[in-house]
Design a protein around this motif. Structure first.
Motif, short mmCIF file in Angstrom:
data_model
loop_
_atom_site.label_atom_id
_atom_site.label_comp_id
_atom_site.label_asym_id
_atom_site.label_seq_id
_atom_site.Cartn_x
_atom_site.Cartn_y
_atom_site.Cartn_z
N UNK A 7 -7.66 -0.72 -5.18
CA UNK A 7 -7.78 -1.37 -4.39
C UNK A 7 -8.76 -0.63 -3.38
N UNK A 8 -8.10 0.90 -3.54
CA UNK A 8 -8.64 1.82 -2.80
C UNK A 8 -9.69 1.57 -1.73
N UNK A 9 -9.18 1.71 -0.75
CA UNK A 9 -9.01 3.20 0.02
C UNK A 9 -7.45 2.18 0.48
N UNK A 10 -6.74 1.59 -0.46
CA UNK A 10 -4.74 0.97 -0.33
C UNK A 10 -4.78 1.01 -1.47
N UNK A 11 -3.61 2.22 -1.32
CA UNK A 11 -3.20 2.12 -2.68
C UNK A 11 -1.60 1.78 -2.65
#
Length: 131
Positions: A7-11
């Protein structure tokens, strides 16, 4: 333990009963990997399943972990839009978290809330395009 960049930019990191030292290692590994991309990101660190895992005695690696955070703090300050910790524990004051990590920090008991906060932090920094 699971981590993800899907789910980049959420890691994300999901701890599932590991020791506090193992969790600190995994958080540092996740942050190092995210920083290597040299792009803005936010992280959701789900530690809710570890609430009952207690540290037995003093972990001699605690100082090592703190030193490692200090070493990456400038990169976190420039690339990390936020760290959202999910758990049932007592949350540190937001400013104390920011001083330690170098970026905004929040603690919640809800993963969905943490992901939303991470996305909002990216959007507020102008670093995410859409959902």
């Amino acid at each position: 333990m699971k981590n993800g960049f899907d789910d980049w930019p959420v890691v994300t990191l999901v701890a599932e009963g590991e020791t506090p030292s193992e969790i600190r290692d995994a958080v540092l590994d996740l942050l190092h990997s995210a920083l290597q991309r040299r792009q803005p990101f936010a992280a959701v660190l789900d530690l809710a399943a570890t609430a009952d895992v207690k540290e037995t005695g003093h972990d001699p690696r605690t100082a090592e972990h703190a030193k490692a955070v200090k070493g990456i703090r400038p990169d976190l300050a420039s690339r990390c839009c936020g760290l959202a910790f999910v758990g049932r524990g007592r949350a540190p004051a937001p400013e104390a978290g920011r001083r330690f990590w170098g970026c905004p920090v929040v603690q919640t008991t809800d993963v969905g809330e943490a992901v939303s906060w991470a996305r909002e932090s990216l959007a507020a920094a102008g670093r995410e395009e859409g959902p």
